[in-house]
Design a protein around this motif. Structure first.
Motif, PDB file in Angstrom:
ATOM      1  N   LEU A 279      28.220  22.653  46.989  1.00 32.86           N
ATOM      2  CA  LEU A 279      28.853  23.977  46.979  1.00 32.86           C
ATOM      3  C   LEU A 279      27.763  25.039  47.015  1.00 32.86           C
ATOM      4  CD1 LEU A 279      31.540  23.334  44.215  1.00 32.86           C
ATOM      5  CD2 LEU A 279      31.753  23.041  46.683  1.00 32.86           C
ATOM      6  N   ASN A 280      27.858  25.964  47.987  1.00 31.34           N
ATOM      7  CA  ASN A 280      26.794  26.955  48.115  1.00 31.34           C
ATOM      8  C   ASN A 280      26.910  28.015  47.016  1.00 31.34           C
ATOM      9  OD1 ASN A 280      28.612  29.018  48.894  1.00 31.34           O
ATOM     10  ND2 ASN A 280      28.488  28.403  51.040  1.00 31.34           N
ATOM     11  N   ALA A 281      25.946  28.917  47.014  1.00 27.94           N
ATOM     12  CA  ALA A 281      25.865  29.910  45.931  1.00 27.94           C
ATOM     13  C   ALA A 281      27.106  30.798  45.893  1.00 27.94           C
ATOM     14  CB  ALA A 281      24.615  30.749  46.101  1.00 27.94           C
ATOM     15  N   ASP A 282      27.617  31.151  47.068  1.00 24.29           N
ATOM     16  CA  ASP A 282      28.797  32.030  47.111  1.00 24.29           C
ATOM     17  C   ASP A 282      30.003  31.331  46.491  1.00 24.29           C
ATOM     18  OD1 ASP A 282      30.710  33.674  49.770  1.00 24.29           O
ATOM     19  OD2 ASP A 282      30.364  34.217  47.684  1.00 24.29           O
ATOM     20  N   ILE A 283      30.198  30.063  46.797  1.00 21.42           N
ATOM     21  CA  ILE A 283      31.335  29.326  46.230  1.00 21.42           C
ATOM     22  C   ILE A 283      31.168  29.248  44.715  1.00 21.42           C
ATOM     23  CG2 ILE A 283      32.544  27.120  46.141  1.00 21.42           C
ATOM     24  CD1 ILE A 283      31.761  26.607  49.004  1.00 21.42           C
ATOM     25  N   ARG A 284      29.962  28.944  44.274  1.00 22.15           N
ATOM     26  CA  ARG A 284      29.731  28.823  42.816  1.00 22.15           C
ATOM     27  C   ARG A 284      29.987  30.152  42.131  1.00 22.15           C
ATOM     28  NH1 ARG A 284      24.983  26.094  44.548  1.00 22.15           N
ATOM     29  NH2 ARG A 284      23.706  27.836  43.823  1.00 22.15           N
ATOM     30  N   GLN A 285      29.528  31.192  42.757  1.00 21.89           N
ATOM     31  CA  GLN A 285      29.720  32.534  42.201  1.00 21.89           C
ATOM     32  C   GLN A 285      31.215  32.836  42.056  1.00 21.89           C
ATOM     33  OE1 GLN A 285      27.919  35.099  41.243  1.00 21.89           O
ATOM     34  NE2 GLN A 285      28.834  36.995  41.919  1.00 21.89           N
ATOM     35  N   ARG A 286      31.975  32.523  43.082  1.00 22.76           N
ATOM     36  CA  ARG A 286      33.408  32.822  43.048  1.00 22.76           C
ATOM     37  C   ARG A 286      34.132  31.955  42.017  1.00 22.76           C
ATOM     38  NH1 ARG A 286      35.695  34.267  49.048  1.00 22.76           N
ATOM     39  NH2 ARG A 286      33.728  34.654  50.107  1.00 22.76           N
ATOM     40  N   LEU A 287      33.686  30.709  41.882  1.00 25.97           N
ATOM     41  CA  LEU A 287      34.298  29.846  40.861  1.00 25.97           C
ATOM     42  C   LEU A 287      34.035  30.411  39.478  1.00 25.97           C
ATOM     43  CD1 LEU A 287      33.516  26.305  42.314  1.00 25.97           C
ATOM     44  CD2 LEU A 287      35.780  27.250  41.859  1.00 25.97           C
ATOM     45  N   THR A 288      32.863  30.980  39.293  1.00 27.66           N
ATOM     46  CA  THR A 288      32.540  31.591  37.999  1.00 27.66           C
ATOM     47  C   THR A 288      33.481  32.762  37.740  1.00 27.66           C
ATOM     48  OG1 THR A 288      30.225  31.000  38.367  1.00 27.66           O
ATOM     49  CG2 THR A 288      30.677  32.596  36.627  1.00 27.66           C
ATOM     50  N   ILE A 289      33.713  33.562  38.765  1.00 25.14           N
ATOM     51  CA  ILE A 289      34.620  34.712  38.608  1.00 25.14           C
ATOM     52  C   ILE A 289      36.030  34.233  38.282  1.00 25.14           C
ATOM     53  CG2 ILE A 289      35.712  36.662  39.817  1.00 25.14           C
ATOM     54  CD1 ILE A 289      33.133  36.905  41.466  1.00 25.14           C
ATOM     55  N   ILE A 290      36.454  33.179  38.952  1.00 23.91           N
ATOM     56  CA  ILE A 290      37.810  32.656  38.711  1.00 23.91           C
ATOM     57  C   ILE A 290      37.925  32.216  37.250  1.00 23.91           C
ATOM     58  CG2 ILE A 290      39.419  30.760  39.222  1.00 23.91           C
ATOM     59  CD1 ILE A 290      38.383  30.843  42.109  1.00 23.91           C
ATOM     60  N   SER A 291      36.944  31.474  36.789  1.00 22.98           N
ATOM     61  CA  SER A 291      37.052  30.941  35.425  1.00 22.98           C
ATOM     62  C   SER A 291      36.990  32.080  34.413  1.00 22.98           C
ATOM     63  CB  SER A 291      35.980  29.896  35.174  1.00 22.98           C
ATOM     64  OG  SER A 291      34.717  30.453  35.372  1.00 22.98           O
ATOM     65  N   GLU A 292      36.134  33.068  34.682  1.00 19.72           N
ATOM     66  CA  GLU A 292      36.056  34.207  33.736  1.00 19.72           C
ATOM     67  C   GLU A 292      37.379  34.967  33.719  1.00 19.72           C
ATOM     68  OE1 GLU A 292      32.665  36.326  35.186  1.00 19.72           O
ATOM     69  OE2 GLU A 292      31.238  34.968  34.194  1.00 19.72           O
ATOM     70  N   SER A 293      37.986  35.120  34.859  1.00 22.49           N
ATOM     71  CA  SER A 293      39.288  35.810  34.916  1.00 22.49           C
ATOM     72  C   SER A 293      40.348  35.014  34.174  1.00 22.49           C
ATOM     73  CB  SER A 293      39.732  36.014  36.369  1.00 22.49           C
ATOM     74  OG  SER A 293      38.752  36.698  37.092  1.00 22.49           O
ATOM     75  N   LEU A 294      40.303  33.703  34.316  1.00 20.20           N
ATOM     76  CA  LEU A 294      41.277  32.869  33.592  1.00 20.20           C
ATOM     77  C   LEU A 294      41.068  33.013  32.091  1.00 20.20           C
ATOM     78  CD1 LEU A 294      41.272  29.583  35.748  1.00 20.20           C
ATOM     79  CD2 LEU A 294      43.148  31.212  35.503  1.00 20.20           C
ATOM     80  N   GLU A 295      39.822  33.080  31.707  1.00 21.09           N
ATOM     81  CA  GLU A 295      39.522  33.202  30.273  1.00 21.09           C
ATOM     82  C   GLU A 295      40.058  34.522  29.729  1.00 21.09           C
ATOM     83  OE1 GLU A 295      35.678  32.087  27.531  1.00 21.09           O
ATOM     84  OE2 GLU A 295      35.358  33.329  29.304  1.00 21.09           O
ATOM     85  N   LEU A 296      39.967  35.565  30.535  1.00 19.01           N
ATOM     86  CA  LEU A 296      40.460  36.880  30.119  1.00 19.01           C
ATOM     87  C   LEU A 296      41.949  37.052  30.387  1.00 19.01           C
ATOM     88  CD1 LEU A 296      37.518  39.019  31.539  1.00 19.01           C
ATOM     89  CD2 LEU A 296      37.993  38.522  29.132  1.00 19.01           C
ATOM     90  N   LYS A 297      42.575  35.984  30.875  1.00 17.96           N
ATOM     91  CA  LYS A 297      44.000  35.982  31.218  1.00 17.96           C
ATOM     92  C   LYS A 297      44.345  37.000  32.317  1.00 17.96           C
ATOM     93  CE  LYS A 297      45.987  34.013  26.958  1.00 17.96           C
ATOM     94  NZ  LYS A 297      45.015  32.964  26.958  1.00 17.96           N
ATOM     95  N   ASP A 298      43.370  37.309  33.160  1.00 15.91           N
ATOM     96  CA  ASP A 298      43.647  38.142  34.330  1.00 15.91           C
ATOM     97  C   ASP A 298      43.993  37.189  35.474  1.00 15.91           C
ATOM     98  OD1 ASP A 298      41.821  40.853  36.026  1.00 15.91           O
ATOM     99  OD2 ASP A 298      43.812  39.984  36.352  1.00 15.91           O
ATOM    100  N   PHE A 299      45.248  36.692  35.419  1.00 18.25           N
ATOM    101  CA  PHE A 299      45.626  35.618  36.331  1.00 18.25           C
ATOM    102  C   PHE A 299      45.737  36.098  37.768  1.00 18.25           C
ATOM    103  CE2 PHE A 299      45.835  32.970  32.863  1.00 18.25           C
ATOM    104  CZ  PHE A 299      46.780  33.319  31.917  1.00 18.25           C
ATOM    105  N   VAL A 300      46.137  37.364  37.936  1.00 15.15           N
ATOM    106  CA  VAL A 300      46.299  37.874  39.301  1.00 15.15           C
ATOM    107  C   VAL A 300      44.934  37.924  39.993  1.00 15.15           C
ATOM    108  CG1 VAL A 300      46.997  39.871  40.669  1.00 15.15           C
ATOM    109  CG2 VAL A 300      48.384  39.173  38.731  1.00 15.15           C
TER     110      VAL A 300
END
Lengths: 803, 206
Positions: free
Chosen positions: B147-168
């Motif tokens: 997985l390239n850096a961009d994919i990893r970066q986006r996965l990090t954003i997804i997980s952080e959003s899930l943690e903050l319950k910003d599901f949208v």
């Protein structure tokens, strides 16, 4: 005081309507003398984020053959709680819920700024849309892999509650069962046969719709009861009579909140339930395994596959919004709808073959696809065709599938191209409210004042054969009706509607001095809701004998050009090419004779009003466009171009007729320039938008500087910015247009420069390059007539006393 | 800016590829309202009328336009006649984005913890195994460097959003990831989308 141009623009922004004439001639005779038809381009689902949310049913006129909807142009008696229909002048009582209205307390539908308004019918059933993928496996491995990726990608973009199904085809046709545990199952059909809906139903083990086992698994007792609103064939309350309610589909059980629960089908399942299964199934798809002998084509059963798809939807989900999405990597080579045989020595038909009546498969194939399209339309199902191949795929024969259902027609070179991938993504585009831009199963009806009748429509729709009192005997386009069905509708879809003035010559101007038109479009929103968009407009009548300047001032040359282009393309489908050109020329000469100022037989005296000044130019470019000049295009390409012309809104359609050209240089900001060879200069960059292509052309000097690499030196940062400016300006078009245009970066002497050279007016050619002036731009190697010569002839004919 | 060039091997004049989010943003707004565009974009919507009075006047050839063979006009004093633009330095950017093995493992650990918590909170016990199997593909691809850096970066954003319950937001980033990197994510991206049921979303036409 607003100019007419501002008035025209305001009306388009508010209502999505552009008329050829904005002041109407009051008699039939005078209307025909205006040359350009009284007609409009109307965008039923124009994006309007400011529309208020109206969740009650519209109020309709109670006269049986009227049923117009209450609108801001109606006179209202607030004390008597009555309103006067502006179409039939019937006095109608307001329903009880309007008891509280007054001059100071009016509902939205009476406010002048809501001449376009949208109602959401909350009492109607809500049904999710259905997507049936029909995938060609007779493609090479790379093609299949990239196509599979795009289909997997689309699962993330689809509405999660939408139903999805998969059919693959090659020599055989396979209908895949979804969500089965363990081994994947599919039903295999011979690709050489045509199958009726009944046969498909029996062979797939689907029960009757409405009975036990319908769709495979409907539990008994869960179908709706007769007499409930929205039953098949019965319009819901408040709906115009004679219209087939798009929600008159299969009834399912009602879930919590009143939403219908669709009877499940083994072949069409909700995306959220089968997404992983389908992702894996798509990932495991293989190429068609049947070996292809040397010198032969693969046997591709497109016609049979499409027939099975239409039949599957017909017997499981009739009368509800659905899209059959056909992905074709080549032409149909066997079975019903074949457009060529499997012998590579025999190429697919060209325009020349068709002219010489040498296209032996064409007529039969067209009949097959027309029949399929008709069945799909009856059920409100759209057929999209995504054709990606370097050779033709038979779009000419299949065109009725898209042209009548309103489905997309996308033509590309490869499923691996970014053009296809990004265009396909945009099928699922959402608007500013995060709602899908696609709508389904729409019915558009046109109501008119008594002085007007409807002649027909040119657009991606089919006639509903509703012969009301305002249907004209004269047919233009799809005529003989005042109602049309669009199985799929987008926010840009824009039919052209043609009218006829029926007042007799000499009759007085109608009472009130204004004519009215109302467009009523009921459709299935992507969320499943049923909505009704109503647009009501009025324009002044004027006596053309005594008041011609008023009528002239209201001429919209852009709308007129697009309307004429659609009429010409419509004629070109059935008439000979030269006849269409002659007709177009005659219309232009008559228009100039009528509205130009001149002294008889003195061409140099000819002049014309500013709001007519671009029209001859539009006609010049239309005559030499790919819509009417089919040389150098394949029949499939011609079909594609005409399909797009007939569905896009005015701005986009006009770009197709006469491309936009902008110039970039060191001498000032970017500016529009004449679409002419003289605009091609060594020190300029040109950006041309033809709708189908974005061309960035670097003049000779610019090209040399670029090749030398000056843009990489810090002291020539301005040159780098100059090179970047057209790229940036093209970006908005590239990121939003559907379909995505090709992108051509070329330069002086480059082979791709031909895209620019073929579009510009050839004022300088090899015949006159030494007499015109050495620095007048790049010569175009053509014998085509230039705009100058065209205009000289036009002026001569317009002023001639013998013409 | 374009995300990637077009596929010129398979299609002639193929347009460049734009990131899904950029395209979606442009589609929603008119060009002049697009806040992500450069401030000086030209709306391409005007035409010039052909002059009825006579032929087209010759376009003004500027006297300042240098003849072919001379360089373009420059607006800054040259640093030196033979100055070469320094190569666009990848070293700087690569130094700042180069992650150590440990940092990658830490990021992955954080993401998998968040996804695991979501599984436990929202998914029935009997379905969790299927989810875990799919997410293993993700973890394996990550560890194998697929997985390239961009994919990893986006996965990090997804997980952080899930943690903050910003599901949208998490869903929007997930969809963009699925569209831009379909081939790399196909085996697990759909499952990730089901990790939080739709009824937990606050807004949107879901």
């Amino acid at each position: 005081m607003a100019t007419f141009q501002e008035y025209i623009q305001q009306n388009e922004d508010r209502d999505g309507v552009r008329f050829s004439w904005n002041v109407w001639p009051s008699s039939r005779l005078e209307a025909t003398r205006l040359v350009v038809n009284l007609a409009c381009l109307y965008t039923p689902l124009k994006e309007k984020p400011d529309l208020p949310a109206i969740t009650y049913d519209p109020v309709m006129c109670t006269r049986g053959n009227c049923k117009a909807i209450l609108n801001p142009l109606c006179q209202v008696d607030y004390r008597g709680k009555l309103w006067l229909c502006n179409f039939c002048f019937q006095r109608n009582p307001f329903p009880p819920q309007y008891a509280g209205i007054s001059e100071l307390n009016t509902p939205a539908e009476l406010h002048p700024q809501f001449s376009t308004i949208e109602y959401t019918l909350t009492r109607s059933q809500t049904l999710p849309p259905i997507f049936l993928l029909v995938v060609d496996t007779c493609v090479d491995e790379d093609e299949l892999m990239t196509l599979k990726e795009s289909l997997q990608m689309s699962l993330s973009l689809l509405p999660p509650n939408a139903l999805i199904g998969l059919i693959t085809f090659g020599k055989m046709v396979q209908v895949h069962e979804l969500g089965c545990d363990g081994i994947a199952k599919s039903y295999v059909f011979r690709g050489t046969k045509d199958f009726s809906a009944k046969q498909v139903q029996d062979m797939l083990g689907l029960g009757k719709v409405g009975g036990a086992g319908g769709g495979g698994n409907i539990p008994p007792g869960q179908m709706g009861q007769p007499g409930m609103p929205g039953m098949p064939g019965q319009p819901g309350p408040g709906m115009p009579p004679g219209s087939v309610g798009p929600m008159g589909g299969p009834m399912g059980a009602r879930g919590p909140g009143g939403q219908s629960v669709l009877p499940p089908s083994r072949f069409l399942q909700p995306v959220h339930k089968c997404d992983m299964y389908l992702t894996d199934l798509l990932g495991e798809l293989q190429r068609d395994p049947w070996p292809v002998p040397q010198g032969k084509r693969p046997l591709r059963s497109t016609g049979s596959a499409l027939s099975i798809a239409v039949g599957l939807l017909e017997c499981t989900f009739p009368n509800t919004g659905a899209r059959v999405m056909l992905f074709a990597g080549g032409a149909c080579s066997q079975g019903p709808g074949m457009v060529l045989n499997d012998d590579l020595k025999q190429p697919i038909r060209s325009h020349h073959d068709i002219d010489k009546d040498n296209a032996k498969f064409m007529k039969k194939a067209m009949k097959h696809y027309e029949a399929l399209a008709s069945r799909a339309c009856t059920n409100g199902h759209a057929i999209d065709i995504y054709a990606c191949a370097l050779d033709q795929t038979g779009l000419l024969e299949m065109k009725s599938c898209c042209n009548t259902t309103g489905g997309h027609l996308v033509m590309g070179d490869s499923f691996g191209s970014s053009l296809f991938k990004q265009t396909f993504q945009r099928v699922f585009a959402k608007d500013a409210r995060n709602e899908y831009k696609m709508a389904f199963n729409a019915l558009m009806e046109v109501k008119t004042s008594r002085e007007l009748k409807v002649c027909g429509t040119i657009g991606p729709c089919i006639s509903m054969n509703v012969k009301g009192p305002n249907v004209s005997e004269t047919e233009l386009g799809i005529g003989g009706t005042s109602q049309w069905k669009f199985c799929a509708l987008g926010t840009n879809t824009t039919p052209a509607v043609f009218f006829e003035v029926v007042n007799q010559h000499g009759a007085p101007i109608p009472q009130g001095g204004r004519g009215h038109i109302q467009f009523i479009t009921q459709y299935q929103h992507s969320s499943g809701q049923k909505r009704v968009r109503v647009t009501t407009i009025a324009r002044n009548w004027a006596d053309a004998v005594t008041n011609l300047p008023n009528i002239t001032a209201g001429f919209d040359q852009e709308a007129a050009a697009v309307l004429m282009a659609r009429l010409a393309a419509f004629r070109a489908d059935s008439d000979e090419g030269p006849d269409v050109l002659r007709w177009l020329d005659r219309m232009l000469i008559r228009l100039c004779q009528k509205f130009g100022g001149y002294s008889k037989d003195d061409p140099n005296s000819f002049n014309i009003a500013e709001n007519f000044s671009l029209y001859p130019q539009f006609m010049f470019h239309l005559r030499r466009s790919q819509f009417l000049q089919v040389f150098n295009n394949s029949p499939d390409e011609t079909t594609f171009y005409r399909h797009m012309l007939n569905r896009e809104d005015l701005t986009q359609a006009l770009i197709m007729v006469q491309p936009i050209l902008y110039s970039y240089s060191f001498h000032g900001p970017p500016e529009p320039v004449l679409l002419d060879s003289s605009s091609i200069q060594p020190d300029r960059i040109l950006l041309m938008d033809t709708f189908f292509q974005i061309v960035i052309y670097h003049g000779e000097t610019i090209a040399q500087w670029r090749a030398a690499g000056y843009q990489n030196l810090p002291e020539y940062e301005n040159f780098k910015q100059l090179l970047q400016a057209p790229v940036d300006d093209a970006q908005d078009i590239l990121t939003s247009r559907f379909p995505m245009p090709r992108y051509i970066d070329t330069e002086h002497g480059g082979s791709q420069a031909r895209f620019l050279l073929s579009k510009v007016n050839p004022s300088q050619t090899h015949n006159n390059m030494f007499t015109y002036g050495g620095d007048g731009g790049a010569p175009v190697l053509t014998d085509d007539v230039s705009l100058q010569v065209f205009m000289e002839h036009l002026k001569k004919l317009a002023v001639s006393s013998t013409a | 800016m374009a995300f990637r060039p077009g596929n010129h091997d398979r299609a002639w004049n193929d347009p460049p590829i734009f990131s899904y989010q950029q395209g979606a943003l442009s589609g929603d707004t008119k060009p002049e309202e697009n806040v992500t565009s450069s401030s000086r974009k030209t709306p391409l919507n005007k035409r010039i009328a052909f002059p009825l009075s006579g032929g087209i006047s010759k376009p003004t050839m500027t006297v300042t336009s240098p003849p072919i063979g001379l360089p373009p006009p420059c607006i800054t004093l040259p640093i030196s006649a033979s100055a070469n633009l320094p190569e666009v330095s990848n070293d700087q950017s690569s130094k700042s984005t180069l992650e150590t093995r440990e940092q990658l493992d830490l990021s992955l650990q954080k993401i998998s913890n968040i996804l695991h918590d979501c599984l436990k909170s929202y998914i029935e016990a009997e379905k969790q195994e299927d989810f875990n199997k799919r997410l293993q593909h993700l973890y394996t691809s990550w560890k194998d460097g697929k997985l390239n850096a961009d994919i990893r970066q986006r996965l990090t954003i997804i997980s952080e959003s899930l943690e903050l319950k910003d599901f949208v937001k998490a869903e929007n980033v997930r969809v963009a990831l699925a569209v831009d990197y379909t081939a790399d994510c196909a085996s697990w991206i759909m499952r990730m989308g089901s990790i939080v049921p739709r009824k937990n979303f606050i807004s949107g036409n879901e």
